[in-house]
Motif scaffolding. Structure first.
Motif, PDB file in Angstrom:
ATOM      1  N   LYS A 293       1.879 -10.647  -9.846  1.00 34.71           N
ATOM      2  CA  LYS A 293       0.707 -11.746  -9.529  1.00 34.71           C
ATOM      3  C   LYS A 293       1.186 -12.449  -8.420  1.00 34.71           C
ATOM      4  N   ARG A 294       2.473 -12.478  -8.199  1.00 36.02           N
ATOM      5  CA  ARG A 294       3.130 -13.330  -7.297  1.00 36.02           C
ATOM      6  C   ARG A 294       2.643 -12.510  -5.956  1.00 36.02           C
ATOM      7  N   ILE A 295       2.647 -11.394  -5.699  1.00 37.80           N
ATOM      8  CA  ILE A 295       2.579 -10.476  -4.564  1.00 37.80           C
ATOM      9  C   ILE A 295       1.156 -10.846  -4.224  1.00 37.80           C
ATOM     10  N   LYS A 296       0.206 -10.895  -4.942  1.00 34.10           N
ATOM     11  CA  LYS A 296      -1.364 -11.136  -4.635  1.00 34.10           C
ATOM     12  C   LYS A 296      -1.482 -12.320  -3.710  1.00 34.10           C
ATOM     13  N   SER A 297      -0.467 -13.455  -3.872  1.00 39.42           N
ATOM     14  CA  SER A 297      -0.642 -14.555  -2.842  1.00 39.42           C
ATOM     15  C   SER A 297      -0.395 -13.866  -1.428  1.00 39.42           C
ATOM     16  N   HIS A 298       0.367 -12.958  -1.342  1.00 39.64           N
ATOM     17  CA  HIS A 298       0.974 -12.289   0.192  1.00 39.64           C
ATOM     18  C   HIS A 298      -0.082 -11.791   0.854  1.00 39.64           C
ATOM     19  N   LEU A 299      -1.322 -11.386   0.124  1.00 39.19           N
ATOM     20  CA  LEU A 299      -2.561 -11.058   0.883  1.00 39.19           C
ATOM     21  C   LEU A 299      -2.979 -11.924   1.663  1.00 39.19           C
ATOM     22  N   ARG A 300      -2.727 -13.305   1.323  1.00 40.66           N
ATOM     23  CA  ARG A 300      -3.490 -14.375   2.152  1.00 40.66           C
ATOM     24  C   ARG A 300      -2.300 -14.974   3.140  1.00 40.66           C
ATOM     25  N   GLU A 301      -1.132 -14.894   2.507  1.00 35.06           N
ATOM     26  CA  GLU A 301      -0.089 -15.615   3.286  1.00 35.06           C
ATOM     27  C   GLU A 301       0.686 -14.467   4.497  1.00 35.06           C
ATOM     28  N   LYS A 302       0.759 -13.304   3.919  1.00 34.56           N
ATOM     29  CA  LYS A 302       1.527 -12.437   5.022  1.00 34.56           C
ATOM     30  C   LYS A 302       0.559 -11.065   5.132  1.00 34.56           C
ATOM     31  N   ASP A 303       0.383 -10.903   6.137  1.00 32.78           N
ATOM     32  CA  ASP A 303      -0.545  -9.704   6.673  1.00 32.78           C
ATOM     33  C   ASP A 303       0.452  -8.463   7.218  1.00 32.78           C
ATOM     34  N   PHE A 304       1.586  -8.519   7.349  1.00 28.20           N
ATOM     35  CA  PHE A 304       2.424  -7.600   8.018  1.00 28.20           C
ATOM     36  C   PHE A 304       2.546  -6.503   7.486  1.00 28.20           C
ATOM     37  N   TRP A 305       2.579  -6.383   6.259  1.00 23.38           N
ATOM     38  CA  TRP A 305       2.934  -5.317   5.290  1.00 23.38           C
ATOM     39  C   TRP A 305       1.992  -4.161   5.020  1.00 23.38           C
ATOM     40  N   GLN A 306       2.364  -3.058   4.818  1.00 29.87           N
ATOM     41  CA  GLN A 306       1.388  -1.883   4.316  1.00 29.87           C
ATOM     42  C   GLN A 306       1.762  -1.249   3.089  1.00 29.87           C
ATOM     43  N   PHE A 307       3.023  -1.311   2.430  1.00 27.99           N
ATOM     44  CA  PHE A 307       3.306  -0.900   1.175  1.00 27.99           C
ATOM     45  C   PHE A 307       4.498  -1.673   0.565  1.00 27.99           C
ATOM     46  N   GLY A 308       4.419  -1.912  -0.845  1.00 28.89           N
ATOM     47  CA  GLY A 308       5.167  -2.889  -1.626  1.00 28.89           C
ATOM     48  C   GLY A 308       6.173  -1.835  -2.577  1.00 28.89           C
ATOM     49  N   ILE A 309       7.233  -2.471  -2.961  1.00 23.18           N
ATOM     50  CA  ILE A 309       7.854  -1.807  -4.305  1.00 23.18           C
ATOM     51  C   ILE A 309       8.322  -2.995  -5.203  1.00 23.18           C
ATOM     52  N   LEU A 310       7.853  -2.854  -6.582  1.00 22.44           N
ATOM     53  CA  LEU A 310       8.196  -3.540  -7.560  1.00 22.44           C
ATOM     54  C   LEU A 310       9.213  -3.215  -8.493  1.00 22.44           C
ATOM     55  N   LEU A 311      10.050  -4.008  -8.871  1.00 26.63           N
ATOM     56  CA  LEU A 311      11.309  -3.669  -9.726  1.00 26.63           C
ATOM     57  C   LEU A 311      11.236  -4.494 -11.119  1.00 26.63           C
ATOM     58  N   VAL A 312      10.921  -4.165 -12.076  1.00 20.99           N
ATOM     59  CA  VAL A 312      11.311  -4.872 -13.486  1.00 20.99           C
ATOM     60  C   VAL A 312      11.708  -4.267 -14.398  1.00 20.99           C
ATOM     61  N   THR A 313      12.021  -5.025 -15.692  1.00 25.81           N
ATOM     62  CA  THR A 313      12.708  -3.984 -16.739  1.00 25.81           C
ATOM     63  C   THR A 313      11.749  -3.895 -17.823  1.00 25.81           C
ATOM     64  N   ASP A 314      11.634  -2.776 -18.700  1.00 29.26           N
ATOM     65  CA  ASP A 314      10.729  -2.582 -19.667  1.00 29.26           C
ATOM     66  C   ASP A 314      10.845  -3.532 -20.771  1.00 29.26           C
ATOM     67  N   ASN A 315      12.239  -4.017 -21.111  1.00 31.92           N
ATOM     68  CA  ASN A 315      12.261  -5.196 -22.126  1.00 31.92           C
ATOM     69  C   ASN A 315      12.156  -6.411 -21.369  1.00 31.92           C
ATOM     70  N   ASN A 316      12.037  -6.553 -20.317  1.00 30.78           N
ATOM     71  CA  ASN A 316      11.973  -7.876 -19.480  1.00 30.78           C
ATOM     72  C   ASN A 316      13.291  -8.563 -19.557  1.00 30.78           C
ATOM     73  N   THR A 317      14.318  -7.831 -19.463  1.00 34.50           N
ATOM     74  CA  THR A 317      15.701  -8.495 -19.484  1.00 34.50           C
ATOM     75  C   THR A 317      16.271  -9.366 -18.313  1.00 34.50           C
ATOM     76  N   PHE A 318      15.451  -9.087 -17.234  1.00 31.41           N
ATOM     77  CA  PHE A 318      15.476 -10.049 -16.080  1.00 31.41           C
ATOM     78  C   PHE A 318      15.274 -11.276 -16.406  1.00 31.41           C
ATOM     79  N   ASP A 319      16.181 -12.228 -16.047  1.00 29.81           N
ATOM     80  CA  ASP A 319      15.737 -13.656 -16.206  1.00 29.81           C
ATOM     81  C   ASP A 319      15.604 -14.466 -14.926  1.00 29.81           C
ATOM     82  N   LYS A 320      15.442 -15.442 -14.851  1.00 26.05           N
ATOM     83  CA  LYS A 320      15.431 -16.220 -13.372  1.00 26.05           C
ATOM     84  C   LYS A 320      16.421 -16.260 -12.683  1.00 26.05           C
TER      85      LYS A 320
END
Length: 284
Positions: free
Chosen positions: A76-103
């Motif tokens: 959802k955060r990256i969606k804002s970059h469609l308005r704010e940043k137009d330089f990019w052509q592709f993205g890579i998003l990294l998460v964990t299945d069990n959401n162990t990444f915290d802030k």
């Protein structure tokens, strides 16, 4: 010592296999999403794509560049970059299945990869280069560095190079060089289809008059950010307020971008570098 790795790939839409894929090391909880900008809305509906994340937005047009960010709500955060940043052509998003990444995790990973990419051929699109590391205690640091190592492997598996910005002297001897036309003091060489602006070349901040160009000042702002980043990352050293000297090689995807960097305004790179256009006409 690990000498081989396995990577799982899943294609949510077989009709767009080259522009949308999910990838994961079967021994790790870290899951990656590779997507072209046109597929961004589809990623949002995928499992785990809205977890805490670190993400990378890439451009490979005039020069290879990357924006590195973090998000507590994934794609959802990256969606804002469609308005704010137009330089990019592709993205890579990294998460964990069990959401162990915290802030703290994503904050540290953002810092880690800004530092890692600053040593590569990629130009950083980030305004804040995060020179100060987050305050992480020694018990968490080992885990976070392990996460970073796993993510780097996943990025490399997707074709993202962490090759250092400078080449060896022996490699340079094998490549053909082209000098800038007088009075500019710079040279490039061709290597694997790239245009390498060579160490010891002089670069210039964009000329003030480019602020008033019809592009709304985009050339000036982008060139000034690139010029400043080369100095801040240690790839160039200042000579005076308007010029600097490269101490590392810097890679570009076209000859015109390094020509603009060396002159302070827009240039036809094929003409700027002596002999390059003749080389092209003969077939590079």
């Amino acid at each position: 010592m690990i000498t081989n790795r396995t990577l799982m790939l899943h294609f949510p839409d077989a009709h767009h296999a080259t522009s949308l894929r999910i990838f994961q090391d079967p021994t790790s909880q870290i899951r990656g999403f590779y997507f072209k900008k046109s597929q961004l809305s589809k990623v949002e509906s995928l499992d785990y794509a809205n977890n805490h994340a670190v993400y990378f937005l890439f451009s490979e047009t005039e020069e290879s560049s990357v924006y590195i960010g973090q998000s507590i709500n994934g794609i959802k955060r990256i969606k804002s970059h469609l308005r704010e940043k137009d330089f990019w052509q592709f993205g890579i998003l990294l998460v964990t299945d069990n959401n162990t990444f915290d802030k703290l995790s994503i904050d540290y990973l953002e810092y880690y990869f800004i530092q890692a990419f600053s040593k590569t051929q990629y130009s950083l699109e980030n305004q804040d280069l995060r020179p100060i590391a987050p305050n992480v205690n020694v018990f968490n640091l080992s885990t976070l560095n392990s996460f970073a190592s796993q993510i780097q492997f996943l990025l490399e598996a997707m074709g993202i190079s962490f090759k250092p910005s400078s080449s060896t002297e022996e490699e340079n001897k094998r490549d053909e060089s082209f000098k800038a036309k007088s009075p500019h003091q710079a040279s490039i060489r061709l290597q694997d289809g790239k245009y390498i602006l060579q160490a010891n070349s002089l670069i210039k901040a964009p000329l003030d008059r480019t602020k008033g160009w019809s592009d709304g000042g985009n050339f000036f702002q982008r060139s000034k950010r690139r010029y400043d980043q080369l100095i801040e990352s240690g790839k160039a050293v200042s000579i005076d307020e308007k010029s600097a000297k490269l101490i590392d090689d810097v890679e570009f995807n076209s000859p015109s971008t390094p020509a603009a960097l060396c002159s302070g305004h827009s240039q036809n790179g094929w003409v700027f570098w002596e002999g390059l256009d003749e080389k092209r006409k003969k077939g590079i």
